[in-house]
Design a protein around this motif. Structure first.
Motif, PDB file in Angstrom:
ATOM      1  N   VAL A   1       6.150  76.462  16.799  1.00  0.00           N
ATOM      2  CA  VAL A   1       6.977  75.071  16.856  1.00  0.00           C
ATOM      3  C   VAL A   1       7.049  74.450  15.274  1.00  0.00           C
ATOM      4  O   VAL A   1       8.246  74.080  14.952  1.00  0.00           O
ATOM      5  CB  VAL A   1       6.398  73.837  17.639  1.00  0.00           C
ATOM      6  N   TRP A   2       6.002  74.481  14.481  1.00  0.00           N
ATOM      7  CA  TRP A   2       6.022  73.798  13.390  1.00  0.00           C
ATOM      8  C   TRP A   2       7.085  74.687  12.190  1.00  0.00           C
ATOM      9  O   TRP A   2       7.492  74.191  11.650  1.00  0.00           O
ATOM     10  CB  TRP A   2       4.456  73.752  12.569  1.00  0.00           C
ATOM     11  N   ARG A   3       6.789  75.985  12.666  1.00  0.00           N
ATOM     12  CA  ARG A   3       7.563  77.004  11.514  1.00  0.00           C
ATOM     13  C   ARG A   3       8.951  76.695  11.879  1.00  0.00           C
ATOM     14  O   ARG A   3       9.780  76.716  10.839  1.00  0.00           O
ATOM     15  CB  ARG A   3       6.861  78.363  11.702  1.00  0.00           C
TER      16      ARG A   3
ATOM     17  N   ALA B   1       5.047  79.997  -1.420  1.00  0.00           N
ATOM     18  CA  ALA B   1       6.174  79.754  -2.353  1.00  0.00           C
ATOM     19  C   ALA B   1       7.336  79.122  -1.625  1.00  0.00           C
ATOM     20  O   ALA B   1       8.132  78.450  -2.217  1.00  0.00           O
ATOM     21  CB  ALA B   1       6.755  81.216  -3.059  1.00  0.00           C
ATOM     22  N   LYS B   2       7.389  79.310  -0.351  1.00  0.00           N
ATOM     23  CA  LYS B   2       8.522  79.075   0.257  1.00  0.00           C
ATOM     24  C   LYS B   2       8.073  77.522   1.295  1.00  0.00           C
ATOM     25  O   LYS B   2       8.831  77.338   1.872  1.00  0.00           O
ATOM     26  CB  LYS B   2       9.361  79.832   1.223  1.00  0.00           C
ATOM     27  N   GLY B   3       7.089  77.361   0.861  1.00  0.00           N
ATOM     28  CA  GLY B   3       6.683  76.007   1.666  1.00  0.00           C
ATOM     29  C   GLY B   3       5.902  76.382   2.772  1.00  0.00           C
ATOM     30  O   GLY B   3       5.838  75.562   3.713  1.00  0.00           O
ATOM     31  N   ARG B   4       5.523  77.749   3.146  1.00  0.00           N
ATOM     32  CA  ARG B   4       4.906  77.839   4.396  1.00  0.00           C
ATOM     33  C   ARG B   4       3.350  77.805   4.212  1.00  0.00           C
ATOM     34  O   ARG B   4       2.820  78.688   3.988  1.00  0.00           O
ATOM     35  CB  ARG B   4       5.192  79.352   4.785  1.00  0.00           C
ATOM     36  N   GLY B   5       2.923  76.653   4.436  1.00  0.00           N
ATOM     37  CA  GLY B   5       1.525  76.359   4.181  1.00  0.00           C
ATOM     38  C   GLY B   5       0.783  76.999   5.289  1.00  0.00           C
ATOM     39  O   GLY B   5       1.405  77.430   6.290  1.00  0.00           O
ATOM     40  N   THR B   6      -0.602  77.322   5.194  1.00  0.00           N
ATOM     41  CA  THR B   6      -1.373  77.874   6.040  1.00  0.00           C
ATOM     42  C   THR B   6      -1.328  77.159   7.266  1.00  0.00           C
ATOM     43  O   THR B   6      -1.940  75.808   6.993  1.00  0.00           O
ATOM     44  CB  THR B   6      -2.994  77.931   5.218  1.00  0.00           C
ATOM     45  N   VAL B   7      -1.027  77.317   8.462  1.00  0.00           N
ATOM     46  CA  VAL B   7      -1.079  76.491   9.492  1.00  0.00           C
ATOM     47  C   VAL B   7      -2.293  76.349  10.222  1.00  0.00           C
ATOM     48  O   VAL B   7      -3.065  77.292  10.362  1.00  0.00           O
ATOM     49  CB  VAL B   7       0.115  76.927  10.410  1.00  0.00           C
ATOM     50  N   ALA B   8      -2.654  75.006  10.650  1.00  0.00           N
ATOM     51  CA  ALA B   8      -3.801  75.208  11.303  1.00  0.00           C
ATOM     52  C   ALA B   8      -3.545  75.739  12.856  1.00  0.00           C
ATOM     53  O   ALA B   8      -2.766  75.416  13.598  1.00  0.00           O
ATOM     54  CB  ALA B   8      -4.002  73.406  11.647  1.00  0.00           C
TER      55      ALA B   8
END
Length: 623
Positions: A427-429, A542-549
């Motif tokens: 969902v977040w992605r 780099a593309k804003g895809r942080g490590t998701v919880a």
């Protein structure tokens, strides 16, 4: 109001009465006549001439009390007696005789059938004209607002005459629906029942009776999906109808018995030439099976397999990637919205339904499954929107409404799915992808994009999806700022609707960002982009895809953030039954218009009388 012939269906112009003594006199006379009528029926039958004369007198007495002594606390009782004693018992007698005559042999049957059919048709027409005229008299006598939709604050001051108009529309729908019993009747004869039930629904959406009746009409067309949607909306209203839980349970049992098609449905997914009509039919069946399991908590061992199949069918229906890039909508937005509404209902129901629908209790295991299913459907839809052309608005209606619900309910949903990080990651992605796609096509900030959804708007101005879910308890908080009117159609200005939908999307995203440190979404103003929230010590890519919880944080209070309070008023949707599905690569479903066109003939369909608890305005339900 609908025109009515100037017949003496309301007893003409009774003498003006104003005193309590006069009202008591009419009540005493009516009580006496009711007693006499019961005795005559017991000895001579419902259709006896003397019973007919008494019913005529009762109609005058009850109508006089309603129009001239409405303040009397016994008005609701008067309405019920008027319907049952003057009309319903006679109608039921003719319907029963028609059924018995139809079950006899062909010899000598035609003459009796014609005689009974003519008598039933006459009483139905007479009763319909009576109630149309009665509504007109209520509007005139009490200066009622014909366009009122009694939701929220407006509902608090509702007067009894509005409730009487509501019940009269239910009676009108039932009277029209009974035409189905006439020999040779086609669906065109009883199609106006959709109109009357929808008028009732939009006058007082918090009452689940109208939705139950619309569900019954859907079963006449063998449209189990639409029936399920309306039954759920009846249950998720402030006043669920008495037999709706029983009705939807019977519907889910019918669906369970069709589970042998699941194997064929699974095979259809792998066939490249699978007919979209077949895919849609199997998807809706499998989808209903999922929610039957969630509703009854029976068959949970099959839930995972059934859910996997439903998601495969959904992906097949959403079409190949080239269709998504073209901005085409393989599933109509109206249908997808209903799919999301069903998912939301199951979360609400498994969470306890706010104590509605007969003391429903929370079912934590089913709640976890229901939340995960809602997330997976949301994530896949967001992926379709993200894959479309920049600025495309396909599916933004259901997507934005569902994301706003998720934001309002986040604490509860996260608590219910502690340890299930996968669906949340998806969902977040996908949602961040949609948000950033819109941001790249706009010069506005997220707050500016959210503003239209938060700003006051004129009374009656609403999008189609807002009108679909008005009064649906699980979305009451999302509808808090919308004022509805039943005489105002859905807004057709595409730019305005797009701004509202985009606004809901960004308002929900900003809500999630400020969710007390929860690991959801975060906005990076330097990049003008949303990113998935990072774990402590995580690093954004780099593309804003942080490590998701991987596991959404959860509150210890499972009830935190529930929006099950608020008003329950169901919108003015058309019957929504699926008419035709094209065999082209882009799936097209034809839905019935608001003023229902004549559906397919009902004469060949199996008549169901004792098995359908349609609750048709008798004291304890009908049929």
């Amino acid at each position: 109001m609908e025109p009515a012939s100037p017949v003496s269906s309301t007893g003409g112009s009774p003498p003006s009465l104003s005193s309590q003594e006069a009202a008591e006199k009419y009540h005493r006379n009516a009580t006496r006549m009711e007693k006499e009528l019961r005795n005559i029926i017991r000895k001579k039958g419902v259709l006896d001439a003397e019973a007919y004369s008494l019913r005529k007198s009762l109609r005058v007495a009850y109508t006089t009390l309603l129009l001239h002594h409405y303040e009397d606390e016994r008005a609701p009782e008067v309405e019920t007696n008027l319907w049952k004693s003057v009309f319903y018992k006679v109608i039921e007698e003719y319907r029963a005789r028609l059924r018995r005559t139809r079950s006899k042999g062909a010899a000598g049957r035609e003459k009796d059938m014609r005689r009974l059919a003519k008598a039933l048709q006459d009483i139905l027409q007479s009763a319909e004209m009576f109630y149309l005229k009665l509504i007109e008299k209520f509007v005139e006598a009490f200066s009622l607002d014909e366009g009122a939709c009694l939701t929220g604050a407006a509902k608090l001051g509702v007067s009894q005459p509005y409730l009487s108009c509501y019940r009269s529309y239910i009676y009108l729908g039932d009277l029209t629906r009974y035409r189905r019993d006439l020999p040779g009747s086609t669906a065109a004869a009883w199609a106006p029942a959709f109109h009357y039930y929808n008028r009732a629904l939009w006058l007082l959406p918090g009452n689940g009776h109208a939705c139950n009746q619309l569900a019954v009409l859907a079963t006449y067309e063998e449209d189990d999906f639409t029936a399920m949607v309306y039954y759920m909306r009846s249950l998720a209203s402030e006043q669920p109808f008495a037999t709706t839980k029983e009705n939807i349970t019977a519907l889910f049992e019918k669906v369970r018995q069709k589970t042998e098609v699941l194997k064929e449905a699974y095979a259809a997914v792998s066939r490249k030439s699978a007919d979209p009509k077949v895919l849609l039919r199997w998807f809706l069946l499998v989808f209903m099976r999922i929610h039957g399991i969630l509703f009854s908590d029976a068959g949970a061992d099959r839930l995972s397999q059934t859910k996997t199949l439903a998601l495969k069918l959904l992906e097949a229906l959403l079409g190949p990637s080239d269709h998504r890039r073209s901005g085409m909508a393989p599933i109509p937005e109206f249908l997808l919205l209903r799919i999301f509404v069903v998912n939301i209902f199951s979360v609400w129901w498994a969470g306890g339904g706010d104590g509605a629908a007969g003391g429903q209790t929370a079912k934590p295991a089913m709640l976890r499954h229901a939340v995960k299913i809602s997330l997976e459907f949301l994530g896949r839809t967001a992926r379709v929107v993200r894959a479309g052309p920049r600025g495309a608005t396909a599916y933004l209606g259901p997507l934005s409404l569902t994301l706003q619900w998720l934001a309002h309910q986040y604490s509860t949903l996260a608590a219910a799915t502690a340890g299930d990080g996968g669906p949340w990651q998806q969902v977040w992605r996908t949602v961040t992808g949609v948000l950033n796609q819109i941001l790249r096509a706009s010069t506005q900030t997220p707050a500016e994009l959210a503003a239209p959804a938060l700003a006051p708007r004129p009374s009656g101005q609403a999008t189609t999806e807002e009108m679909e879910v008005v009064g649906f308890l699980p979305l009451a908080k999302s509808m808090a700022g919308v004022t509805f009117r039943r005489d105002v159609a859905a807004e057709t200005d595409e730019a305005w609707c797009a701004a509202i939908r985009t606004g809901r999307l960004f308002a929900a995203a900003l809500d999630l960002e400020h969710h007390g440190g929860s690991a959801t979404l975060t906005y990076n103003p330097q990049r003008n982009a949303f990113e998935e929230a990072r774990r402590k010590g995580g690093r954004a890519g780099a593309k804003g895809r942080g490590t998701v919880a991987g596991t959404p944080p959860h509150s210890g209070a499972a009830a935190a953030g529930r929006e099950d309070q608020g008003d329950a008023n169901v919108g003015p949707v058309p019957s929504g039954s699926i008419g035709s599905v094209s065999s082209e690569s882009s799936l097209t479903v034809t839905l019935q218009p608001k003023a229902p066109a004549a559906p397919a003939a009902a004469g060949d369909r199996k008549r169901k009388h004792s098995s359908d608890r349609d609750g048709a305005s008798r004291a304890d339900g009908d049929d």
